[in-house]
Scaffold this active site. Structure first.
Site, short mmCIF file in Angstrom:
data_model
loop_
_atom_site.label_atom_id
_atom_site.label_comp_id
_atom_site.label_asym_id
_atom_site.label_seq_id
_atom_site.Cartn_x
_atom_site.Cartn_y
_atom_site.Cartn_z
N TYR A 1 -5.06 -4.32 22.03
CA TYR A 1 -4.88 -4.53 20.16
C TYR A 1 -3.83 -4.00 19.57
CZ TYR A 1 -6.34 -3.77 15.36
OH TYR A 1 -6.30 -3.50 13.85
N LYS B 1 -0.44 5.50 12.76
CA LYS B 1 -1.69 6.05 11.97
C LYS B 1 -1.73 7.98 11.97
CE LYS B 1 -5.19 3.17 13.77
NZ LYS B 1 -4.98 1.52 14.91
C1 LIG Z 1 -4.62 1.01 14.44
C2 LIG Z 1 -3.73 0.42 15.66
C3 LIG Z 1 -2.26 -1.02 15.15
C4 LIG Z 1 -2.39 -1.54 13.41
O1 LIG Z 1 -2.66 -0.64 12.85
P1 LIG Z 1 -2.07 -0.66 10.95
O2 LIG Z 1 -2.05 0.43 10.92
O3 LIG Z 1 -4.23 -0.21 11.13
O4 LIG Z 1 -1.90 -1.87 10.76
C5 LIG Z 1 -1.88 -1.71 16.47
N1 LIG Z 1 -1.64 -0.94 17.75
C6 LIG Z 1 -2.50 -0.23 17.80
C7 LIG Z 1 -2.87 0.22 18.86
C8 LIG Z 1 -3.64 0.47 16.91
O5 LIG Z 1 -4.45 1.30 17.56
#
Ligand SMILES: *Cc1c(COP(=O)(O)O)cnc(C)c1O
Length: 422
Positions: free
Chosen positions: A142, A272
């Protein structure tokens, strides 16, 4: 709160406006608790999607934002610079593996992935190899919801069929088979190796989440697998993009999950937890080689520049968050969360509905045999004073690092009670 309006007018993540799932009204948050409008406090087992490392209403973080607000909330980053950004990039260069020297500040995780992909493509263009324009990603991966990022997500769970005509067709290797504590045999890497051998001339980079595949399955895989991917990238001249948006800042038990394997990527994405869960900010780091390539190429510049790039408030609070992380000894905090979760979730291994229980760092995962009924499960967890957001067969917790033993027991206890009964 006008929940009727919310229901009729406001999109929530991955939600329907015809048949909206319930949303709970939150009035405030403090420590590890989010408080419902009716006053009930819930222990946040999700850290608001991996982000609130230090919990909520953290005096040090609030002070950093207030101090910065008094100077400037924002200025454009084109042609201007400021102390909070310089200090943050210094910290990121120092904390991440040594080869990563250049920092691009982005405004969300997905954007930092877009930036990483663009960097890889511009790099190969600069080397006269514009044909190297595909990525190799992993199944169950993801990387975000924007188009470039979405094209690298798992082709099935990532909903590729909805947007197939608009997505770049990348290549996919099977999800890593060997678990975290298992070795990686030649056979385990064979299919990925074969894809690279056959396609390296059109491959710009491998993109993966190191060690922990998050939203695509909450899987922990072997550091040896990651080392082998790094070796293959070197042998066949591919860049390695490590997406540490979820794992960065200690969550997996190392400051960055790449450290489990002792490798360094060519490009790294962070997000994050970067601001301790207060404001949106992300970063893409790259090596001198990648940056020098891009800047000596046809464009001569890197072609990206968000309006809110390097937002001073976000940088200031990120600085405060990183300082707090180090001052509070995140390593000890995460280690003790890990051993307590291992101990307290262990009884679930014998529960009839449970397929697997696994813990790495401050991430505890219970994988059920069947998908759970989210709504009912969430209601019984809330009755027990706990906030989790299960998806599919996965019920998992990644609490703020500051959680007390008692609160963590309450969280794991609620998981054990509700899941044993299923
Ligand atoms: C959450 C996440 C994203 C996307 O980040 P956003 O701030 O929600 O756009 C990309 N890669 C990984 C591994 C994630 O956990």
């Amino acid at each position: 709160m006008d929940l009727e309006f919310d229901k009729n007018h406001i999109w929530h993540p991955y939600s329907s406006l015809i048949n909206p799932p319930p949303v709970y009204p939150i009035a405030r948050a403090e420590g590890v608790r989010i408080y419902l409008e009716d006053g009930r406090g819930l222990i946040d087992g999700m850290s608001s999607w991996w982000s609130t490392l230090h919990g909520y209403k953290v005096p040090e973080l609030n002070a950093a934002m207030q101090a910065q607000m008094g100077k400037m909330s924002h200025v454009m980053f084109g042609g201007l610079t400021h102390e909070p950004a310089i200090e943050l990039c210094k910290k990121l260069v120092a904390l991440t593996p040594t080869p990563l020297q250049k920092v691009f500040l982005a405004d969300s995780g997905s954007v930092s992935v877009e930036v990483a992909i663009k960097m890889a493509l511009q790099y190969w263009q600069s080397q006269g190899k514009a044909g190297k324009n595909r990525l190799l990603a992993l199944r169950n991966g993801y990387h975000g919801d924007t188009f470039g990022a979405m094209a690298t997500c798992d082709p099935v769970t990532g909903m590729h069929h909805l947007f197939a005509s608009q997505l770049t067709q990348h290549l996919f290797a099977p999800a890593p088979r060997p678990k975290f504590d298992e070795p990686c045999s030649d056979e385990d890497i064979a299919e990925l190796q074969q894809i690279i051998e056959q396609n390296h001339q059109k491959l710009a980079a491998v993109i993966l989440e190191p060690i922990v595949q998050g939203a695509g399955g909450m899987r922990f895989y072997s550091p040896e697998y990651l080392r082998k991917v790094r070796e293959l990238c070197d042998r066949y001249d591919l860049l390695l993009i490590a997406d540490e948006i979820a794992t960065g800042f200690g969550r997996s038990g190392k400051m960055f999950a790449c450290e489990h394997a002792g490798i360094s990527p060519d490009i790294l994405t962070l997000g994050k937890a970067l601001t301790g869960g207060t404001m949106t900010l992300a970063a893409t780091l790259c090596t001198d080689r990648v940056a020098n390539g891009i800047c000596s190429g046809e464009a001569g510049v890197f072609m990206h520049g968000p309006t809110f790039m390097g937002n001073p408030m976000a940088c200031a609070v990120a600085n405060a968050s990183i300082e707090l992380l180090i001052a509070r000894d995140w390593h000890t905090q995460v280690g003790s969360i890990q051993s307590q979760m291992e101990r307290e979730l262990a009884p679930l291994k014998d529960a009839s509905g449970v397929a697997d229980v696994r813990v790495l760092g401050a991430i505890g995962v219970v994988e059920m045999k069947q998908p759970v009924d989210n709504r009912t499960l969430q209601e019984s967890l809330i009755e027990r004073g706990v906030w989790l957001r299960p998806f599919g067969k996965l019920v998992y917790a990644m609490p703020p690092y500051i959680i007390s033993n008692e609160d963590l027991s309450c969280l794991t206890g609620a998981m054990v009670e509700t899941l044993s009964a299923l």
